[in-house]
Scaffold this motif. Structure first.
Motif, PDB file in Angstrom:
ATOM      1  N   GLY A 145      30.852  12.737  18.487  1.00 32.62           N
ATOM      2  CA  GLY A 145      30.696  12.472  19.912  1.00 32.62           C
ATOM      3  C   GLY A 145      29.601  11.491  20.283  1.00 32.62           C
ATOM      4  N   LYS A 146      28.864  10.997  19.323  1.00 32.56           N
ATOM      5  CA  LYS A 146      27.763  10.063  19.603  1.00 32.56           C
ATOM      6  C   LYS A 146      28.299   8.640  19.694  1.00 32.56           C
ATOM      7  CE  LYS A 146      23.146   8.949  17.801  1.00 32.56           C
ATOM      8  NZ  LYS A 146      22.268   9.223  16.637  1.00 32.56           N
ATOM      9  N   GLU A 147      27.999   7.980  20.794  1.00 23.55           N
ATOM     10  CA  GLU A 147      28.398   6.592  20.986  1.00 23.55           C
ATOM     11  C   GLU A 147      27.197   5.699  20.736  1.00 23.55           C
ATOM     12  OE1 GLU A 147      29.815   7.377  24.931  1.00 23.55           O
ATOM     13  OE2 GLU A 147      31.885   7.127  24.255  1.00 23.55           O
ATOM     14  N   ILE A 148      27.393   4.650  19.958  1.00 24.48           N
ATOM     15  CA  ILE A 148      26.307   3.748  19.583  1.00 24.48           C
ATOM     16  C   ILE A 148      26.803   2.310  19.736  1.00 24.48           C
ATOM     17  CG2 ILE A 148      24.648   3.122  17.780  1.00 24.48           C
ATOM     18  CD1 ILE A 148      25.277   5.774  16.401  1.00 24.48           C
ATOM     19  N   TYR A 149      25.907   1.426  20.141  1.00 26.47           N
ATOM     20  CA  TYR A 149      26.224   0.004  20.224  1.00 26.47           C
ATOM     21  C   TYR A 149      25.005  -0.783  19.750  1.00 26.47           C
ATOM     22  CZ  TYR A 149      23.259  -0.173  24.382  1.00 26.47           C
ATOM     23  OH  TYR A 149      22.183  -0.096  25.236  1.00 26.47           O
ATOM     24  N   HIS A 150      25.227  -2.018  19.350  1.00 27.64           N
ATOM     25  CA  HIS A 150      24.121  -2.878  18.965  1.00 27.64           C
ATOM     26  C   HIS A 150      23.782  -3.784  20.139  1.00 27.64           C
ATOM     27  CE1 HIS A 150      21.468  -5.170  16.335  1.00 27.64           C
ATOM     28  NE2 HIS A 150      21.863  -6.218  17.042  1.00 27.64           N
ATOM     29  N   CYS A 151      22.510  -3.840  20.522  1.00 27.50           N
ATOM     30  CA  CYS A 151      22.059  -4.733  21.584  1.00 27.50           C
ATOM     31  C   CYS A 151      21.330  -5.916  20.937  1.00 27.50           C
ATOM     32  CB  CYS A 151      21.120  -4.010  22.549  1.00 27.50           C
ATOM     33  SG  CYS A 151      20.427  -5.136  23.797  1.00 27.50           S
ATOM     34  N   ALA A 152      21.885  -7.099  21.102  1.00 31.02           N
ATOM     35  CA  ALA A 152      21.257  -8.299  20.545  1.00 31.02           C
ATOM     36  C   ALA A 152      19.904  -8.565  21.202  1.00 31.02           C
ATOM     37  CB  ALA A 152      22.173  -9.509  20.718  1.00 31.02           C
ATOM     38  N   ARG A 171      21.522   1.085  19.867  1.00 31.62           N
ATOM     39  CA  ARG A 171      21.140   2.002  20.929  1.00 31.62           C
ATOM     40  C   ARG A 171      22.240   3.046  21.121  1.00 31.62           C
ATOM     41  NH1 ARG A 171      16.015   1.639  21.842  1.00 31.62           N
ATOM     42  NH2 ARG A 171      15.236  -0.354  22.523  1.00 31.62           N
ATOM     43  N   VAL A 172      21.871   4.197  21.668  1.00 35.74           N
ATOM     44  CA  VAL A 172      22.843   5.228  22.015  1.00 35.74           C
ATOM     45  C   VAL A 172      23.451   4.884  23.360  1.00 35.74           C
ATOM     46  CG1 VAL A 172      23.170   7.671  22.532  1.00 35.74           C
ATOM     47  CG2 VAL A 172      21.646   6.997  20.682  1.00 35.74           C
ATOM     48  N   GLY A 173      24.754   4.895  23.437  1.00 32.03           N
ATOM     49  CA  GLY A 173      25.479   4.592  24.662  1.00 32.03           C
ATOM     50  C   GLY A 173      26.815   3.958  24.340  1.00 32.03           C
ATOM     51  N   LYS A 174      27.620   3.729  25.364  1.00 35.67           N
ATOM     52  CA  LYS A 174      28.940   3.135  25.167  1.00 35.67           C
ATOM     53  C   LYS A 174      28.854   1.636  24.928  1.00 35.67           C
ATOM     54  CE  LYS A 174      31.286   6.669  27.797  1.00 35.67           C
ATOM     55  NZ  LYS A 174      32.070   7.000  28.986  1.00 35.67           N
ATOM     56  N   GLY A 175      27.866   0.981  25.529  1.00 36.12           N
ATOM     57  CA  GLY A 175      27.697  -0.442  25.280  1.00 36.12           C
ATOM     58  C   GLY A 175      27.281  -1.220  26.500  1.00 36.12           C
ATOM     59  N   LEU A 176      26.849  -2.437  26.257  1.00 37.03           N
ATOM     60  CA  LEU A 176      26.423  -3.328  27.331  1.00 37.03           C
ATOM     61  C   LEU A 176      27.601  -3.655  28.239  1.00 37.03           C
ATOM     62  CD1 LEU A 176      24.126  -5.721  25.282  1.00 37.03           C
ATOM     63  CD2 LEU A 176      23.427  -3.869  26.793  1.00 37.03           C
ATOM     64  N   GLY A 177      27.361  -3.544  29.537  1.00 38.88           N
ATOM     65  CA  GLY A 177      28.398  -3.800  30.512  1.00 38.88           C
ATOM     66  C   GLY A 177      29.318  -2.616  30.746  1.00 38.88           C
ATOM     67  N   ILE A 178      29.199  -1.595  29.925  1.00 43.75           N
ATOM     68  CA  ILE A 178      30.014  -0.388  30.084  1.00 43.75           C
ATOM     69  C   ILE A 178      29.175   0.698  30.756  1.00 43.75           C
ATOM     70  CG2 ILE A 178      31.406   1.371  28.919  1.00 43.75           C
ATOM     71  CD1 ILE A 178      31.785  -0.756  26.653  1.00 43.75           C
ATOM     72  N   ASP A 179      28.120   1.126  30.076  1.00 45.95           N
ATOM     73  CA  ASP A 179      27.208   2.093  30.681  1.00 45.95           C
ATOM     74  C   ASP A 179      25.741   1.687  30.522  1.00 45.95           C
ATOM     75  OD1 ASP A 179      26.976   2.632  27.944  1.00 45.95           O
ATOM     76  OD2 ASP A 179      26.776   4.793  28.234  1.00 45.95           O
ATOM     77  N   ARG A 180      25.491   0.564  29.889  1.00 50.60           N
ATOM     78  CA  ARG A 180      24.133   0.086  29.676  1.00 50.60           C
ATOM     79  C   ARG A 180      24.023  -1.373  30.093  1.00 50.60           C
ATOM     80  NH1 ARG A 180      23.641   4.915  28.944  1.00 50.60           N
ATOM     81  NH2 ARG A 180      22.731   5.927  27.158  1.00 50.60           N
ATOM     82  N   ARG A 181      22.781  -1.768  30.408  1.00 46.85           N
ATOM     83  CA  ARG A 181      22.477  -3.149  30.762  1.00 46.85           C
ATOM     84  C   ARG A 181      21.107  -3.490  30.186  1.00 46.85           C
ATOM     85  NH1 ARG A 181      22.627  -5.669  36.829  1.00 46.85           N
ATOM     86  NH2 ARG A 181      22.042  -7.771  36.220  1.00 46.85           N
ATOM     87  N   HIS A 182      20.977  -4.670  29.626  1.00 41.87           N
ATOM     88  CA  HIS A 182      19.715  -5.100  29.022  1.00 41.87           C
ATOM     89  C   HIS A 182      18.912  -5.908  30.024  1.00 41.87           C
ATOM     90  CE1 HIS A 182      16.988  -6.209  25.773  1.00 41.87           C
ATOM     91  NE2 HIS A 182      16.929  -7.401  26.354  1.00 41.87           N
ATOM     92  N   CYS A 183      17.614  -5.622  30.117  1.00 40.14           N
ATOM     93  CA  CYS A 183      16.703  -6.391  30.960  1.00 40.14           C
ATOM     94  C   CYS A 183      15.864  -7.283  30.045  1.00 40.14           C
ATOM     95  CB  CYS A 183      15.800  -5.469  31.773  1.00 40.14           C
ATOM     96  SG  CYS A 183      14.565  -6.363  32.757  1.00 40.14           S
TER      97      CYS A 183
END
Length: 163
Positions: free
Chosen positions: A98-105, A111-123
């Motif tokens: 159940g753990k969702e992980i994505y790579h943030c460039a 990072r833990v989450g569904k991904g950039l633009g899905i549930d996360r945003r990078h500042c």
């Protein structure tokens, strides 16, 4: 070479307390075998692992030493995957259910989450990722999480737990 495996009967996975997966990494810094980067840093004093420098891993099933990837190269395992998530940049394997992980460039790490633009945003100013809900109201502070927590002394940027 150390060959003891950790097994979680509830998950049916081998790995360690940090990451269930079916391989161990060989650290580039000290050439020792560890279940994960966190296990390395807990065991070794005087240095921390450079996770992106990991070049080799060991299959927990057949004990074959091989280039870091997400599939065993031995004929015995026939390309069996080591984990449900694999990042070739961070050298991260994880099969936590159940753990969702994505790579943030932008962060340079997974990072833990569904991904950039899905549930996360990078500042770019803060140099870190936020949940979409929190992003709009956050106050930008350069390198905001690139510090130790004043309470628990954990590096907030690389923490495996929510800050």
């Amino acid at each position: 070479m150390e060959t003891t495996m950790w097994y979680d009967e509830t998950k049916g996975m081998i790995g360690c307390q940090h990451y269930p997966r079916e391989c161990r990494l060989i650290s580039a810094c000290c050439s020792k075998v560890f279940p994960c980067r966190l296990c390395h840093d807990e065991a070794e004093t005087g240095h921390q692992i450079e996770r992106k420098e990991t070049r080799e891993c060991v299959c927990c099933r057949c004990k074959t030493i091989q280039p870091a990837s997400n599939a065993c190269i031995s004929g015995q395992c026939k390309g069996a995957p080591f984990a449900s998530y694999w990042c070739d940049i961070c050298k991260l394997w994880d099969s936590t259910p159940g753990k969702e992980i994505y790579h943030c460039a932008g962060c340079g790490i997974c990072r833990v989450g569904k991904g950039l633009g899905i549930d996360r945003r990078h500042c770019d100013t803060c140099g870190c990722c936020y949940h979409m809900v929190a992003f709009e109201g956050h106050k930008c502070i350069p390198r905001k999480l690139h510090n130790e927590c004043s309470v628990c002394r954990v590096d907030m940027f690389q923490s495996t737990k929510p800050v």
